[in-house]
Design a protein around this motif. Structure first.
Motif, PDB file in Angstrom:
ATOM      1  N   TRP A  90       0.774  -1.226  -0.093  1.00 46.72           N
ATOM      2  CA  TRP A  90      -0.007  -0.009  -0.029  1.00 46.72           C
ATOM      3  C   TRP A  90       0.764   1.211   0.124  1.00 46.72           C
ATOM      4  O   TRP A  90       0.792   2.107   0.727  1.00 46.72           O
ATOM      5  CB  TRP A  90      -0.826  -0.015   1.275  1.00 46.72           C
ATOM      6  N   SER A  93      -0.546   5.237   0.032  1.00 49.46           N
ATOM      7  CA  SER A  93      -1.346   5.709   1.352  1.00 49.46           C
ATOM      8  C   SER A  93      -0.472   6.966   1.960  1.00 49.46           C
ATOM      9  O   SER A  93       0.741   6.808   2.099  1.00 49.46           O
ATOM     10  CB  SER A  93      -1.335   4.506   2.266  1.00 49.46           C
ATOM     11  N   LEU A 147      -9.824  -5.964   2.091  1.00 49.44           N
ATOM     12  CA  LEU A 147     -10.878  -4.714   1.687  1.00 49.44           C
ATOM     13  C   LEU A 147     -10.425  -3.623   2.836  1.00 49.44           C
ATOM     14  O   LEU A 147     -10.384  -2.492   2.512  1.00 49.44           O
ATOM     15  CB  LEU A 147     -12.249  -4.998   1.593  1.00 49.44           C
ATOM     16  N   SER A 148     -10.116  -4.167   4.115  1.00 47.71           N
ATOM     17  CA  SER A 148     -10.040  -3.287   5.465  1.00 47.71           C
ATOM     18  C   SER A 148      -8.823  -2.560   5.240  1.00 47.71           C
ATOM     19  O   SER A 148      -8.849  -1.208   5.468  1.00 47.71           O
ATOM     20  CB  SER A 148      -9.978  -3.879   6.763  1.00 47.71           C
ATOM     21  N   LYS A 150      -7.041  -1.853   2.210  1.00 46.55           N
ATOM     22  CA  LYS A 150      -7.227  -0.767   0.939  1.00 46.55           C
ATOM     23  C   LYS A 150      -8.012   0.177   1.219  1.00 46.55           C
ATOM     24  O   LYS A 150      -7.912   1.554   0.930  1.00 46.55           O
ATOM     25  CB  LYS A 150      -7.714  -1.603  -0.015  1.00 46.55           C
ATOM     26  N   TYR A 151      -9.157   0.254   2.101  1.00 46.68           N
ATOM     27  CA  TYR A 151     -10.209   1.300   2.089  1.00 46.68           C
ATOM     28  C   TYR A 151     -10.173   2.013   3.552  1.00 46.68           C
ATOM     29  O   TYR A 151     -10.830   2.862   3.826  1.00 46.68           O
ATOM     30  CB  TYR A 151     -11.669   0.994   1.756  1.00 46.68           C
ATOM     31  N   PHE A 152      -9.127   1.465   4.472  1.00 46.90           N
ATOM     32  CA  PHE A 152      -9.366   1.884   6.091  1.00 46.90           C
ATOM     33  C   PHE A 152      -7.852   2.200   6.405  1.00 46.90           C
ATOM     34  O   PHE A 152      -7.582   3.262   6.511  1.00 46.90           O
ATOM     35  CB  PHE A 152     -10.180   1.213   6.718  1.00 46.90           C
ATOM     36  N   ARG A 155      -5.659   3.540   3.304  1.00 47.30           N
ATOM     37  CA  ARG A 155      -6.492   4.286   2.287  1.00 47.30           C
ATOM     38  C   ARG A 155      -5.743   5.487   1.630  1.00 47.30           C
ATOM     39  O   ARG A 155      -4.635   5.954   2.658  1.00 47.30           O
ATOM     40  CB  ARG A 155      -7.792   4.774   2.542  1.00 47.30           C
ATOM     41  N   LYS A 157      -5.884   9.307   1.334  1.00 48.83           N
ATOM     42  CA  LYS A 157      -6.703  10.441   1.709  1.00 48.83           C
ATOM     43  C   LYS A 157      -6.617  11.499   0.475  1.00 48.83           C
ATOM     44  O   LYS A 157      -5.765  11.789   0.085  1.00 48.83           O
ATOM     45  CB  LYS A 157      -6.261  11.060   2.816  1.00 48.83           C
TER      46      LYS A 157
END
Length: 163
Positions: A90, A93, A147-148, A150-152, A155, A157
């Motif tokens: 990631w 991010s 998913l958590s 990637k999107y939390f 993520r 901003k």
């Protein structure tokens, strides 16, 4: 090993999977898979050679022989998993590192809880064979974790632009 070296090594194996998944998903699978192998190896070494099947006494609490090695392996695989996620998977991010670490810790704890709940449900509630229950549980938890993250946890901003 520097992050560029790890990323380049993982990316060597990506071409056959190019049509199946994006590079980020492949890196997630590779890093998560490697961390899972490390976790299982550390569990086995801790159980068989370090604790020798004995109770892990921490002074304030004693862990039964099958649970102590989980804690011992966690002490290594948690930081390894976080660093691989942050610097290999990631990388886009822009959330602060300490926030990512806290969110990753919460996610790992929640995934441990999900493992416990799903296995209990599948084995005790539905009567599934425990190894089959573990496989099914792992599929659900890996999807949730991906998913958590990637999107939390990691993520990107949206940047606020002042006029």
């Amino acid at each position: 090993m520097p992050k560029k070296t790890i990323t380049a090594f993982i990316d060597l194996f990506y071409p056959p999977f190019r049509k199946l998944m994006p590079i980020q998903t492949f890196r997630y699978a590779a890093c998560g898979g490697a961390n899972l192998v490390l976790d299982n190896a550390l569990y086995y070494i801790s159980y068989k050679y370090i604790l020798k099947g004995q109770i892990l006494h921490l002074g304030f609490y004693a862990f039964e022989p099958s649970i102590g090695p989980i804690l011992m392996a966690f002490c290594v695989t948690f930081p390894v998993g976080f660093l691989l996620s942050k610097y290999v998977v990631w990388t886009q991010s822009n959330i602060r590192g300490h926030v990512q670490l806290f969110r990753y810790f919460l996610l790992v704890l929640f995934c441990l809880l999900l493992n416990y709940v799903f296995i209990k449900l599948f084995v005790n509630g539905l009567g599934l064979y425990p190894p089959l229950a573990k496989i099914i549980t792992t599929v659900f938890v890996v999807i949730f974790s991906y998913l958590s993250q990637k999107y939390f946890t990691f993520r990107v901003k949206q940047q606020v632009v002042d006029n």
